[in-house]
Scaffold this motif. Sequence first.
Motif, PDB file in Angstrom:
ATOM      1  N   SER A 243    -109.772 -58.788 -64.077  1.00 17.94           N
ATOM      2  CA  SER A 243    -108.813 -59.828 -64.470  1.00 17.94           C
ATOM      3  C   SER A 243    -108.460 -60.681 -63.248  1.00 17.94           C
ATOM      4  CB  SER A 243    -107.537 -59.186 -65.022  1.00 17.94           C
ATOM      5  OG  SER A 243    -106.811 -58.597 -63.968  1.00 17.94           O
ATOM      6  N   ALA A 244    -108.062 -61.919 -63.494  1.00 22.85           N
ATOM      7  CA  ALA A 244    -107.712 -62.816 -62.384  1.00 22.85           C
ATOM      8  C   ALA A 244    -106.568 -62.226 -61.550  1.00 22.85           C
ATOM      9  CB  ALA A 244    -107.315 -64.194 -62.924  1.00 22.85           C
ATOM     10  N   GLU A 245    -105.615 -61.557 -62.224  1.00 18.69           N
ATOM     11  CA  GLU A 245    -104.459 -60.995 -61.498  1.00 18.69           C
ATOM     12  C   GLU A 245    -104.902 -59.873 -60.553  1.00 18.69           C
ATOM     13  OE1 GLU A 245    -104.575 -61.597 -64.735  1.00 18.69           O
ATOM     14  OE2 GLU A 245    -103.020 -63.134 -64.997  1.00 18.69           O
ATOM     15  N   VAL A 246    -105.777 -59.009 -61.062  1.00 20.48           N
ATOM     16  CA  VAL A 246    -106.256 -57.895 -60.227  1.00 20.48           C
ATOM     17  C   VAL A 246    -107.067 -58.442 -59.047  1.00 20.48           C
ATOM     18  CG1 VAL A 246    -107.905 -55.957 -60.161  1.00 20.48           C
ATOM     19  CG2 VAL A 246    -106.243 -56.129 -62.028  1.00 20.48           C
ATOM     20  N   ARG A 247    -107.902 -59.419 -59.305  1.00 19.19           N
ATOM     21  CA  ARG A 247    -108.716 -59.986 -58.224  1.00 19.19           C
ATOM     22  C   ARG A 247    -107.829 -60.656 -57.177  1.00 19.19           C
ATOM     23  NH1 ARG A 247    -111.834 -64.009 -60.168  1.00 19.19           N
ATOM     24  NH2 ARG A 247    -111.194 -63.979 -62.331  1.00 19.19           N
ATOM     25  N   ALA A 248    -106.822 -61.390 -57.655  1.00 23.04           N
ATOM     26  CA  ALA A 248    -105.919 -62.067 -56.706  1.00 23.04           C
ATOM     27  C   ALA A 248    -105.157 -61.045 -55.877  1.00 23.04           C
ATOM     28  CB  ALA A 248    -104.962 -62.975 -57.463  1.00 23.04           C
ATOM     29  N   SER A 249    -104.725 -59.961 -56.498  1.00 18.55           N
ATOM     30  CA  SER A 249    -103.936 -59.006 -55.722  1.00 18.55           C
ATOM     31  C   SER A 249    -104.811 -58.283 -54.698  1.00 18.55           C
ATOM     32  CB  SER A 249    -103.143 -58.082 -56.644  1.00 18.55           C
ATOM     33  OG  SER A 249    -103.742 -56.874 -56.778  1.00 18.55           O
ATOM     34  N   ARG A 250    -106.072 -58.024 -55.043  1.00 23.39           N
ATOM     35  CA  ARG A 250    -106.976 -57.408 -54.055  1.00 23.39           C
ATOM     36  C   ARG A 250    -107.243 -58.370 -52.890  1.00 23.39           C
ATOM     37  NH1 ARG A 250    -111.442 -55.363 -58.313  1.00 23.39           N
ATOM     38  NH2 ARG A 250    -110.368 -53.537 -59.157  1.00 23.39           N
TER      39      ARG A 250
ATOM     40  N   PRO B 159    -109.305 -68.667 -46.906  1.00 22.34           N
ATOM     41  CA  PRO B 159    -109.057 -69.399 -48.151  1.00 22.34           C
ATOM     42  C   PRO B 159    -109.514 -70.857 -48.093  1.00 22.34           C
ATOM     43  CG  PRO B 159    -107.146 -68.061 -47.575  1.00 22.34           C
ATOM     44  CD  PRO B 159    -108.091 -67.983 -46.409  1.00 22.34           C
ATOM     45  N   ASP B 160    -109.305 -71.543 -46.972  1.00 22.36           N
ATOM     46  CA  ASP B 160    -109.703 -72.954 -46.878  1.00 22.36           C
ATOM     47  C   ASP B 160    -111.213 -73.106 -47.007  1.00 22.36           C
ATOM     48  OD1 ASP B 160    -107.125 -73.546 -46.477  1.00 22.36           O
ATOM     49  OD2 ASP B 160    -107.300 -74.110 -44.357  1.00 22.36           O
ATOM     50  N   VAL B 161    -111.922 -72.214 -46.345  1.00 25.04           N
ATOM     51  CA  VAL B 161    -113.388 -72.303 -46.391  1.00 25.04           C
ATOM     52  C   VAL B 161    -113.884 -71.929 -47.786  1.00 25.04           C
ATOM     53  CG1 VAL B 161    -115.541 -71.381 -45.441  1.00 25.04           C
ATOM     54  CG2 VAL B 161    -113.652 -71.944 -43.911  1.00 25.04           C
ATOM     55  N   ALA B 162    -113.198 -70.991 -48.463  1.00 27.61           N
ATOM     56  CA  ALA B 162    -113.596 -70.627 -49.839  1.00 27.61           C
ATOM     57  C   ALA B 162    -113.510 -71.836 -50.767  1.00 27.61           C
ATOM     58  CB  ALA B 162    -112.708 -69.482 -50.355  1.00 27.61           C
ATOM     59  N   GLN B 163    -112.421 -72.584 -50.653  1.00 26.63           N
ATOM     60  CA  GLN B 163    -112.257 -73.781 -51.495  1.00 26.63           C
ATOM     61  C   GLN B 163    -113.325 -74.819 -51.160  1.00 26.63           C
ATOM     62  OE1 GLN B 163    -110.723 -74.855 -54.073  1.00 26.63           O
ATOM     63  NE2 GLN B 163    -109.253 -73.225 -54.446  1.00 26.63           N
TER      64      GLN B 163
ATOM     65  N   VAL C  88    -102.866 -67.325 -53.878  1.00 28.40           N
ATOM     66  CA  VAL C  88    -104.202 -66.716 -54.002  1.00 28.40           C
ATOM     67  C   VAL C  88    -104.644 -66.734 -55.463  1.00 28.40           C
ATOM     68  CG1 VAL C  88    -105.564 -64.597 -53.680  1.00 28.40           C
ATOM     69  CG2 VAL C  88    -103.854 -65.248 -51.984  1.00 28.40           C
ATOM     70  N   LEU C  89    -103.698 -66.427 -56.385  1.00 29.46           N
ATOM     71  CA  LEU C  89    -104.034 -66.426 -57.822  1.00 29.46           C
ATOM     72  C   LEU C  89    -104.465 -67.833 -58.262  1.00 29.46           C
ATOM     73  CD1 LEU C  89    -104.186 -64.973 -60.549  1.00 29.46           C
ATOM     74  CD2 LEU C  89    -101.740 -65.436 -60.855  1.00 29.46           C
ATOM     75  N   ALA C  90    -103.733 -68.840 -57.806  1.00 26.61           N
ATOM     76  CA  ALA C  90    -104.085 -70.215 -58.174  1.00 26.61           C
ATOM     77  C   ALA C  90    -105.456 -70.586 -57.601  1.00 26.61           C
ATOM     78  CB  ALA C  90    -103.012 -71.186 -57.660  1.00 26.61           C
ATOM     79  N   ASP C  91    -105.728 -70.139 -56.379  1.00 30.48           N
ATOM     80  CA  ASP C  91    -107.013 -70.424 -55.720  1.00 30.48           C
ATOM     81  C   ASP C  91    -108.172 -69.772 -56.485  1.00 30.48           C
ATOM     82  OD1 ASP C  91    -108.553 -70.982 -52.925  1.00 30.48           O
ATOM     83  OD2 ASP C  91    -109.086 -69.007 -53.683  1.00 30.48           O
ATOM     84  N   VAL C  92    -107.959 -68.517 -56.883  1.00 32.05           N
ATOM     85  CA  VAL C  92    -108.994 -67.777 -57.614  1.00 32.05           C
ATOM     86  C   VAL C  92    -109.281 -68.471 -58.952  1.00 32.05           C
ATOM     87  CG1 VAL C  92    -109.191 -65.637 -58.982  1.00 32.05           C
ATOM     88  CG2 VAL C  92    -108.726 -65.508 -56.532  1.00 32.05           C
ATOM     89  N   ARG C  93    -108.208 -68.879 -59.646  1.00 32.44           N
ATOM     90  CA  ARG C  93    -108.385 -69.533 -60.951  1.00 32.44           C
ATOM     91  C   ARG C  93    -109.082 -70.891 -60.797  1.00 32.44           C
ATOM     92  NH1 ARG C  93    -102.829 -67.535 -63.388  1.00 32.44           N
ATOM     93  NH2 ARG C  93    -103.645 -65.889 -64.724  1.00 32.44           N
ATOM     94  N   GLU C  94    -108.689 -71.626 -59.753  1.00 33.36           N
ATOM     95  CA  GLU C  94    -109.282 -72.946 -59.550  1.00 33.36           C
ATOM     96  C   GLU C  94    -110.776 -72.823 -59.245  1.00 33.36           C
ATOM     97  OE1 GLU C  94    -107.209 -75.309 -56.588  1.00 33.36           O
ATOM     98  OE2 GLU C  94    -108.856 -76.735 -56.531  1.00 33.36           O
ATOM     99  N   ARG C  95    -111.123 -71.863 -58.355  1.00 35.24           N
ATOM    100  CA  ARG C  95    -112.540 -71.700 -58.014  1.00 35.24           C
ATOM    101  C   ARG C  95    -113.340 -71.211 -59.219  1.00 35.24           C
ATOM    102  NH1 ARG C  95    -114.373 -68.269 -53.793  1.00 35.24           N
ATOM    103  NH2 ARG C  95    -112.399 -67.162 -53.579  1.00 35.24           N
ATOM    104  N   ASP C  96    -112.766 -70.267 -59.984  1.00 36.05           N
ATOM    105  CA  ASP C  96    -113.473 -69.767 -61.180  1.00 36.05           C
ATOM    106  C   ASP C  96    -113.778 -70.919 -62.130  1.00 36.05           C
ATOM    107  OD1 ASP C  96    -113.241 -67.219 -60.265  1.00 36.05           O
ATOM    108  OD2 ASP C  96    -111.832 -66.536 -61.802  1.00 36.05           O
TER     109      ASP C  96
END
Length: 203
Positions: A128-135, A71-75, A152-160
Amino acid sequence: MSFTVAIDGPAAAGKGTISRAVAEHFGFAHLDTGLLYRAVGARMLTGKEPVEAAQALTADDLGDPDALRTPDVAQAASRVAVIPEVRAALVDFQRAFARRAGGAVLDGRDIGTVICPDAEAKLFVTASAEVRASRRHKELLERGIASDYDTVLADVRERDARDANRATAPLLPAADAVIIDTSDLSIEEAVAKAIREIAAHRD
Ligand code: CDP
């Protein structure tokens, strides 16, 4: 003969899984372009200047992909990915890979729009962001990395948001891309759909 498949989409949409399966099915080479940005992001986290890191990137920097899939490297990747000079430094490598004989699948954010606008097949994989975060949450736990769904959901939304709103090569489907929403599809269904779409462009 070259044949390029461009697979774009938001964070954790399943592009990697679909790209690997498609590459195997057609016997094409696969490049996860997110790893290039992750490698630059990882260098930034160790204090390196991102443009210099992108210009000096070599295959060795991609040698341990799992170390880059955190996650850190993704951000960090999404932060360096807004810098036009970072993106420019990575273009030639991606285009050369796309043109290799025998076919290539590249997955990322701007493959169908900027890197390979003439790709023979273009897919935009989303959910959906929720499905992606849960995967992604499940994947991190399976890999033994501590994870919390809400983070993870917040990270996905922030990166999107950062990926979609940047001025250079924003995340967006090419006009001629086929959209595959995997929210309600199993991996097998999503892969089968991708293979059907690509096969339709091969004749
Ligand atoms: O696997 P996941 O979808 O979470 O991320 P990734 O594909 O490895 O990409 C990590 C980050 O790199 C993204 O959030 C983008 O900011 C950036 N990226 C990009 O800008 N352009 C690409 N072609 C690929 C990734």
